[in-house]
Design an enzyme around this catalytic site. Structure first.
Site, PDB file in Angstrom:
ATOM      1  N   ARG A 279      43.872 -32.523 -49.977  1.00 52.09           N
ATOM      2  CA  ARG A 279      44.789 -33.002 -48.938  1.00 52.09           C
ATOM      3  C   ARG A 279      45.911 -31.988 -48.825  1.00 52.09           C
ATOM      4  O   ARG A 279      46.343 -31.394 -49.818  1.00 52.09           O
ATOM      5  CB  ARG A 279      45.372 -34.364 -49.315  1.00 52.09           C
ATOM      6  CG  ARG A 279      44.392 -35.521 -49.153  1.00 52.09           C
ATOM      7  CD  ARG A 279      44.125 -35.835 -47.696  1.00 52.09           C
ATOM      8  NE  ARG A 279      43.354 -37.051 -47.522  1.00 52.09           N
ATOM      9  CZ  ARG A 279      42.028 -37.080 -47.432  1.00 52.09           C
ATOM     10  NH1 ARG A 279      41.331 -35.963 -47.544  1.00 52.09           N
ATOM     11  NH2 ARG A 279      41.399 -38.221 -47.238  1.00 52.09           N
TER      12      ARG A 279
ATOM     13  N   GLU B 235      47.610 -32.023 -39.224  1.00 52.93           N
ATOM     14  CA  GLU B 235      46.330 -31.659 -38.583  1.00 52.93           C
ATOM     15  C   GLU B 235      45.936 -32.700 -37.513  1.00 52.93           C
ATOM     16  O   GLU B 235      46.261 -33.884 -37.663  1.00 52.93           O
ATOM     17  CB  GLU B 235      45.241 -31.536 -39.642  1.00 52.93           C
ATOM     18  CG  GLU B 235      44.897 -32.836 -40.342  1.00 52.93           C
ATOM     19  CD  GLU B 235      43.914 -32.664 -41.499  1.00 52.93           C
ATOM     20  OE1 GLU B 235      42.920 -33.386 -41.479  1.00 52.93           O
ATOM     21  OE2 GLU B 235      44.134 -31.829 -42.379  1.00 52.93           O
TER      22      GLU B 235
ATOM     23  N   HIS C  94      39.115 -29.344 -41.453  1.00 56.48           N
ATOM     24  CA  HIS C  94      38.901 -30.566 -42.235  1.00 56.48           C
ATOM     25  C   HIS C  94      37.444 -31.002 -42.112  1.00 56.48           C
ATOM     26  O   HIS C  94      37.114 -32.062 -41.581  1.00 56.48           O
ATOM     27  CB  HIS C  94      39.835 -31.685 -41.781  1.00 56.48           C
ATOM     28  CG  HIS C  94      39.954 -32.763 -42.810  1.00 56.48           C
ATOM     29  ND1 HIS C  94      41.062 -33.561 -42.928  1.00 56.48           N
ATOM     30  CD2 HIS C  94      39.106 -33.178 -43.774  1.00 56.48           C
ATOM     31  CE1 HIS C  94      40.881 -34.431 -43.922  1.00 56.48           C
ATOM     32  NE2 HIS C  94      39.698 -34.215 -44.444  1.00 56.48           N
TER      33      HIS C  94
END
Ligand code: 8YV
Length: 313
Positions: free
Chosen positions: A233, A262, A280
């Site tokens: 993270r 993000e 991601h």
């Protein structure tokens, strides 16, 4: 029998969406123009929340659902779920571990190799015709170097196993030594781990206590030849400290799959040197997302059928 009302926090692949719609009455808050009004109208009938690792469930969303019984996360990280609300109200919480471990570990290793060998830059070098004018600059060897794994959970362990196959010396940092770590060296302190690492992989779950656990001290201990990989993270990494170090050459490089805010990024990421950026996408394969979707649904169906949950948190 009426289908249980489930609040859907974000989008899913089409296959998952149709499978959910077949069994549940999905109420898509993410599509509502006025989310507060939507929650006020729909919240009292909501019995479950279907969310994602990156989206979670805020205290506000949970509070808007007074009859909420379960939150099912499509993903392994549940740090974006407001845990105090969940625990205070006895709401059940599930995630999708194991089915995504290999994918995330594979991407972490791929990012480390791509960063160290400049694979993405070399692709551009060939495509833009630079190769006809010069040789691609020499890069950094990976095999036989030192890897430090911050967080030796399911994913960290599989990353370590993969890097061991490259003849790398493995060290790890976790709250306490892990019996399953075998001969891998244990460090209790993230900075001590950085001092003995060429590549530093952040693989630990994000909690309030781990915020910016990789900051200026760890980055300085890695030094100008050191490289950071983050597949956990963004909160675990002090982005400003990382960018400062990259821009001044105090750190050798970074490969990141997660970012503060993000998909919006700090614009400095677009110009800082020796960076590999990923969207991601650690779990972003057909096979893994299908398995995640199935497990997320199976947890919801188990709950509403009165059966034991498959992967409770
Ligand atoms: C999710 C994630 O898979 O698993 C997690 O916790 O962070 C992600 O990789 C993603 O949020 C699914 O959309």
């Amino acid at each position: 029998m009426t289908k249980p009302h489930i609040l859907q926090v974000g989008s899913y692949p089409a296959g998952d969406q149709s499978a959910l719609d077949a069994v549940f009455d999905m109420r898509r808050v993410f599509e509502a123009p006025d989310k507060a009004a939507f929650l006020a109208a729909e919240g009292p009938a909501i019995r479950g929340i279907a969310t994602r690792g990156d989206l979670g469930a805020s205290a506000e969303i949970i509070a808007a659902c007074p009859n909420l019984e379960i939150i099912s996360v499509y993903g392994v990280g549940y740090d974006a779920v407001h845990l105090p609300s969940v625990r205070a109200r006895g709401i059940k919480l599930t995630n999708t571990p194991d089915v995504l471990t290999d994918d995330v570990a594979d991407l972490a290793v791929g990012m480390l190799l791509a960063l160290s060998r400049g694979i993405a830059r070399a692709d551009g070098f060939v495509r833009d015709g630079s190769w006809s004018k010069a040789s691609f600059p020499l890069q950094r060897k990976v095999s036989g170097k030192r890897a430090g794994i911050l967080g030796l959970g399911r994913i960290g362990h599989q990353i370590a196993r993969r890097l061991e196959a490259f003849g790398m010396e493995i060290a790890y940092c976790s709250r306490q030594p892990k019996p399953e770590a075998g001969a891998w060296a244990y460090e209790a302190d993230p900075v001590a781990l950085a001092r003995r690492s060429d590549y530093y992989v952040i693989a630990l779950a994000a909690t309030p206590e781990t915020r910016h656990i990789v900051g200026r001290e760890v980055i300085a201990a890695l030094g100008p030849a050191g490289m950071v990989v983050n597949i956990s993270r963004a909160a675990n990494l002090d982005e400003a400290a990382l960018l400062d170090a990259l821009e001044t050459g105090a750190l050798g490089g970074a490969a990141l799959d997660v970012f503060d805010g993000e998909p919006a990024l700090n614009p400095r990421f677009l110009t800082a040197p020796n960076l590999l950026l990923q969207p991601h996408h650690g779990t972003g394969t057909h096979e893994t997302r299908q398995a995640m979707g199935q497990l997320m649904r199976d947890n919801l169906m188990a709950h509403f059928a009165g059966r034991p949950l498959l992967t409770p948190v």
